[in-house]
Design a protein around this motif. Sequence first.
Motif, PDB file in Angstrom:
ATOM      1  N   ARG A   1      -3.703   0.958 -12.315  1.00  7.13           N
ATOM      2  CA  ARG A   1      -4.020   0.221 -11.299  1.00  7.13           C
ATOM      3  C   ARG A   1      -3.367   0.371  -9.941  1.00  7.13           C
ATOM      4  O   ARG A   1      -2.076   0.402 -10.109  1.00  7.13           O
ATOM      5  CB  ARG A   1      -3.868  -1.353 -11.961  1.00  7.13           C
ATOM      6  CG  ARG A   1      -4.035  -2.536 -10.821  1.00  7.13           C
ATOM      7  CD  ARG A   1      -3.527  -3.935 -11.586  1.00  7.13           C
ATOM      8  NE  ARG A   1      -4.639  -4.214 -12.330  1.00  7.13           N
ATOM      9  CZ  ARG A   1      -4.451  -4.295 -13.733  1.00  7.13           C
ATOM     10  NH1 ARG A   1      -3.150  -3.928 -14.208  1.00  7.13           N
ATOM     11  NH2 ARG A   1      -5.454  -4.405 -14.639  1.00  7.13           N
ATOM     12  N   ILE A   2      -3.848   0.276  -8.879  1.00  2.00           N
ATOM     13  CA  ILE A   2      -3.375   0.145  -7.658  1.00  2.00           C
ATOM     14  C   ILE A   2      -2.469  -0.960  -7.361  1.00  2.00           C
ATOM     15  O   ILE A   2      -2.859  -1.937  -7.434  1.00  2.00           O
ATOM     16  CB  ILE A   2      -4.274   0.659  -6.491  1.00  2.00           C
ATOM     17  CG1 ILE A   2      -4.975   1.849  -6.718  1.00  2.00           C
ATOM     18  CG2 ILE A   2      -3.307   0.656  -5.324  1.00  2.00           C
ATOM     19  CD1 ILE A   2      -4.045   2.973  -6.463  1.00  2.00           C
ATOM     20  N   VAL A   3      -1.083  -0.899  -7.127  1.00  2.00           N
ATOM     21  CA  VAL A   3      -0.300  -1.864  -6.834  1.00  2.00           C
ATOM     22  C   VAL A   3       0.758  -1.698  -5.857  1.00  2.00           C
ATOM     23  O   VAL A   3       0.921  -0.546  -5.348  1.00  2.00           O
ATOM     24  CB  VAL A   3       0.544  -2.304  -8.157  1.00  2.00           C
ATOM     25  CG1 VAL A   3      -0.193  -2.647  -9.313  1.00  2.00           C
ATOM     26  CG2 VAL A   3       1.457  -1.047  -8.523  1.00  2.00           C
ATOM     27  N   PRO A   4       1.184  -2.878  -5.182  1.00  2.00           N
ATOM     28  CA  PRO A   4       2.074  -2.434  -4.043  1.00  2.00           C
ATOM     29  C   PRO A   4       3.466  -2.383  -4.741  1.00  2.00           C
ATOM     30  O   PRO A   4       3.819  -2.445  -5.652  1.00  2.00           O
ATOM     31  CB  PRO A   4       2.274  -3.888  -3.363  1.00  2.00           C
ATOM     32  CG  PRO A   4       1.900  -4.745  -4.342  1.00  2.00           C
ATOM     33  CD  PRO A   4       0.960  -4.233  -5.358  1.00  2.00           C
ATOM     34  N   ASP A   5       4.306  -1.748  -3.522  1.00  2.00           N
ATOM     35  CA  ASP A   5       5.808  -1.157  -4.095  1.00  2.00           C
ATOM     36  C   ASP A   5       6.707  -2.544  -4.467  1.00  2.00           C
ATOM     37  O   ASP A   5       7.607  -2.070  -4.894  1.00  2.00           O
ATOM     38  CB  ASP A   5       6.317  -0.513  -3.167  1.00  2.00           C
ATOM     39  CG  ASP A   5       6.570  -1.051  -1.560  1.00  2.00           C
ATOM     40  OD1 ASP A   5       5.826  -2.089  -1.461  1.00  2.00           O
ATOM     41  OD2 ASP A   5       6.945  -0.368  -0.835  1.00  2.00           O
ATOM     42  N   SER A   6       6.179  -3.563  -3.655  1.00  2.00           N
ATOM     43  CA  SER A   6       7.142  -4.852  -4.083  1.00  2.00           C
ATOM     44  C   SER A   6       6.406  -6.012  -4.269  1.00  2.00           C
ATOM     45  O   SER A   6       5.261  -6.170  -3.734  1.00  2.00           O
ATOM     46  CB  SER A   6       7.955  -4.954  -2.868  1.00  2.00           C
ATOM     47  OG  SER A   6       8.785  -6.253  -2.876  1.00  2.00           O
ATOM     48  N   PRO A   7       6.832  -6.804  -5.266  1.00  2.00           N
ATOM     49  CA  PRO A   7       6.064  -8.314  -5.557  1.00  2.00           C
ATOM     50  C   PRO A   7       5.974  -8.855  -4.464  1.00  2.00           C
ATOM     51  O   PRO A   7       5.128 -10.006  -4.438  1.00  2.00           O
ATOM     52  CB  PRO A   7       6.872  -8.776  -6.710  1.00  2.00           C
ATOM     53  CG  PRO A   7       8.340  -8.127  -6.801  1.00  2.00           C
ATOM     54  CD  PRO A   7       8.203  -6.945  -5.984  1.00  2.00           C
ATOM     55  N   SER A   8       6.816  -8.864  -3.337  1.00  2.00           N
ATOM     56  CA  SER A   8       6.883  -9.858  -2.279  1.00  2.00           C
ATOM     57  C   SER A   8       6.154  -9.177  -1.014  1.00  2.00           C
ATOM     58  O   SER A   8       6.600  -9.319   0.186  1.00  2.00           O
ATOM     59  CB  SER A   8       8.184 -10.165  -1.998  1.00  2.00           C
ATOM     60  OG  SER A   8       9.093  -9.092  -1.800  1.00  2.00           O
ATOM     61  N   TYR A   9       5.248  -8.146  -1.391  1.00  2.00           N
ATOM     62  CA  TYR A   9       4.512  -7.413  -0.314  1.00  2.00           C
ATOM     63  C   TYR A   9       3.540  -8.450   0.692  1.00  2.00           C
ATOM     64  O   TYR A   9       3.261  -9.629   0.138  1.00  2.00           O
ATOM     65  CB  TYR A   9       3.657  -6.449  -0.859  1.00  2.00           C
ATOM     66  CG  TYR A   9       2.047  -6.697  -1.204  1.00  2.00           C
ATOM     67  CD1 TYR A   9       1.296  -6.429  -0.655  1.00  2.00           C
ATOM     68  CD2 TYR A   9       2.125  -7.601  -2.749  1.00  2.00           C
ATOM     69  CE1 TYR A   9      -0.061  -6.866  -0.945  1.00  2.00           C
ATOM     70  CE2 TYR A   9       1.014  -8.096  -2.919  1.00  2.00           C
ATOM     71  CZ  TYR A   9      -0.177  -7.651  -2.124  1.00  2.00           C
ATOM     72  OH  TYR A   9      -1.256  -8.220  -2.621  1.00  2.00           O
ATOM     73  N   ASN A  10       3.692  -7.852   1.789  1.00  2.00           N
ATOM     74  CA  ASN A  10       2.781  -8.688   2.912  1.00  2.00           C
ATOM     75  C   ASN A  10       1.384  -7.468   2.756  1.00  2.00           C
ATOM     76  O   ASN A  10       1.441  -6.567   3.107  1.00  2.00           O
ATOM     77  CB  ASN A  10       3.363  -8.595   4.109  1.00  2.00           C
ATOM     78  CG  ASN A  10       2.492  -9.373   5.277  1.00  2.00           C
ATOM     79  OD1 ASN A  10       1.366  -9.321   5.107  1.00  2.00           O
ATOM     80  ND2 ASN A  10       3.366  -9.862   6.036  1.00  2.00           N
ATOM     81  N   GLN A  11       0.261  -8.304   2.566  1.00  2.00           N
ATOM     82  CA  GLN A  11      -1.066  -7.717   2.761  1.00  2.00           C
ATOM     83  C   GLN A  11      -1.299  -7.064   3.851  1.00  2.00           C
ATOM     84  O   GLN A  11      -1.952  -6.130   4.107  1.00  2.00           O
ATOM     85  CB  GLN A  11      -2.070  -8.458   2.384  1.00  2.00           C
ATOM     86  CG  GLN A  11      -2.298  -8.958   0.447  1.00  2.00           C
ATOM     87  CD  GLN A  11      -3.598  -9.564   0.654  1.00  2.00           C
ATOM     88  OE1 GLN A  11      -4.520 -10.080   1.297  1.00  2.00           O
ATOM     89  NE2 GLN A  11      -3.803  -9.911  -0.870  1.00  2.00           N
ATOM     90  N   GLU A  12      -0.840  -7.731   5.152  1.00  2.26           N
ATOM     91  CA  GLU A  12      -1.262  -7.385   6.478  1.00  2.26           C
ATOM     92  C   GLU A  12      -0.722  -5.922   6.779  1.00  2.26           C
ATOM     93  O   GLU A  12      -1.250  -5.355   7.536  1.00  2.26           O
ATOM     94  CB  GLU A  12      -0.815  -8.354   7.505  1.00  2.26           C
ATOM     95  CG  GLU A  12      -1.334  -9.644   6.906  1.00  2.26           C
ATOM     96  CD  GLU A  12      -2.753  -9.759   7.160  1.00  2.26           C
ATOM     97  OE1 GLU A  12      -3.428  -8.822   7.685  1.00  2.26           O
ATOM     98  OE2 GLU A  12      -3.488 -10.546   6.276  1.00  2.26           O
TER      99      GLU A  12
END
Length: 647
Positions: A237-248
């Motif tokens: 699954r594609i995930v961001p590098d941090s759980p507090s990422y900013n979608q923008e």
Amino acid sequence: MTVTESFKNAVVKNFGPQPDLSDDEYDKLFSLTKIFQNELEDLYIEWESFNFAENEDYKLQMVNLTKFHDYLQKKLTNNKFTPNISKTKDINSGRKPLSKRSINNENTPSTPQIKKRKVLESSSPAPADYDTANSTFNTSPIKPAKQSHTLIETLNPHIENFELNNTDNNPIKLTANFDPLKFKFRTLQMKLLESADVLDDQIDTMAEIYQEENKTEDLQFGNPCLSSQFDILCCGRIVPDSPSYNQEILNKKSLYLETSRLSGVGQRVPLDLSGLNGYSFFTGQIVILKGRNPTGKEFCVEQVMPLPQLGTSVSSKEELEEFESLQNGEGLKVVIASGPYTNSNKLNFTKLENLIEKLNTEIHPNVIILNGPFIDLTNKEVEEGDFPSLPKDQQPRNLDDVFRMLITPILKKIDSKIQVIILPSLKDSSANHCSYPQDSFDRKKLQLPKNVKCFPNPSSFAVNEMLIGSSNLDIFKDLKEVLKQDDSISNNRFDRIITHIIEQRRYYPVMPGSIASTATHSDNNISDLANGASGEFLNGLSIGGSCLEIPYMGLSELGTSIPDVLILPSDLKAFAKIVKGVVVINTGQFIRPSKSSEVEDGTYAILSLLPPKVDEGGENNVEKVETEDNVYHHNIYKRSRIDLYTT
């Protein structure tokens, strides 16, 4: 600086024809694409979001572009919140197939032609015959007072609009393709292990399906987190590098691949995408990648493998002949609208009543599909708890009473021969669930008539042979891509998102879901929300976006075959198009939010479907499946006409 003619033509293609746009205004648009590193198409999406946030329909003028610049800047610097993660148990939806078979259909078509309302001549630098097949803007170059029930756009205009003569009987067979009991779960009961099981199962199931369809492939699946000097396949699954990422501000450097507990002990590994010519990734996307991890620190992607596709829905010759006989050789008409059905400043449903009157006296549809919200929680009167439209001696005790007093009488006015389907929204005051997937309305509690069917959100159902999938959650706003364009990637954002839905086999493949935020607190962070924020910190959160019940996301899967018609309402402007042989309809909003209580612009759609013709020796409008006897593809995209109207 003077922008090129090609850029001006691109502005017209994305934003629509604009009268007397000055060079300074073109320069401003060009500078915005550079400052915020957006393509014009993405900038248009932000422009739509800006108009929606301001409750206005701004023209492309320098004063408005300056406001737009400020909006983008504030959005970039002030948005500190993380998308919300809430609940869910994979029940794999358990839908029963409608006696259809899953048949793979390659070479699926795209939008053939769209007829727009005639554009007034202007000084636009673009040629007069520019391509409108993938555009979704309202082609009127000025902002006139919009008249009700004005045709805006037509998909498949070569199909003549027809009227139904047999209005005494209702020649349809309505079949639900879901188990309503599985939507009766309790919300706010998420368990960590149940959610983990569902998320892992999505990865493992896709890998299993891929291996089943590619048994002759030499490459084996491996763990992308381990060092390897040779190519492997991996599913994750594609995930961001941090759980507090900013979608923008997601980018190619901030993407990781998350494995399942079975394939990689649930570890995550950074992705090196430099070897790819083109890609479109988003958080929550299930992918199968080919590559290697030579250093053990990052997985170098060489190729994104195509995912196994669901087949198209089919019917037997006997079924199609039964439906044609049931319709007496006439076509079907389906009217589709999505809330809110009143201005955001008041509860006045006159527009909805006028539409109902028109349906009863002129259009005579077989089916009406109404998506919520009906009583919108963000409406000013609802927020304040003051209802001047109701008699003082009949003030409601709760919001269910408001629905019964305002909405139920309107729905009762619909001709009893017309089948009505209503689906809730996360903004509906009378909905049983405030999270997605969402249980249906309680028909008895709301005192709705018998011809009104309450379906969950999302749901799959069939009107005769036409399989319809409807999801009332704005995927077009919530799905944020990390994109690199090449010839294999569509240049139309809506086409890409629809393709993702079909490939991921889920109505809402984004994970975690998004939330709407108007917060300006610069000191807010993820810990404020995760550890129980104070009221002042939550003040900036507004209703909207998505709250996902992860253990029950199996209920949001497409099922055993791709729907013939996908209904995906969005706050963005309405459109109808064909992607991979699927008719996709975004009805827009019945009444768009506005700061003015007098503005009530919006859109709705009418789908007109020719009856199926199965004649071995003569003409037919369905396609025989080559590998099966007496089994036919429905070809809904060829024999349906979709008209978008103003409200």
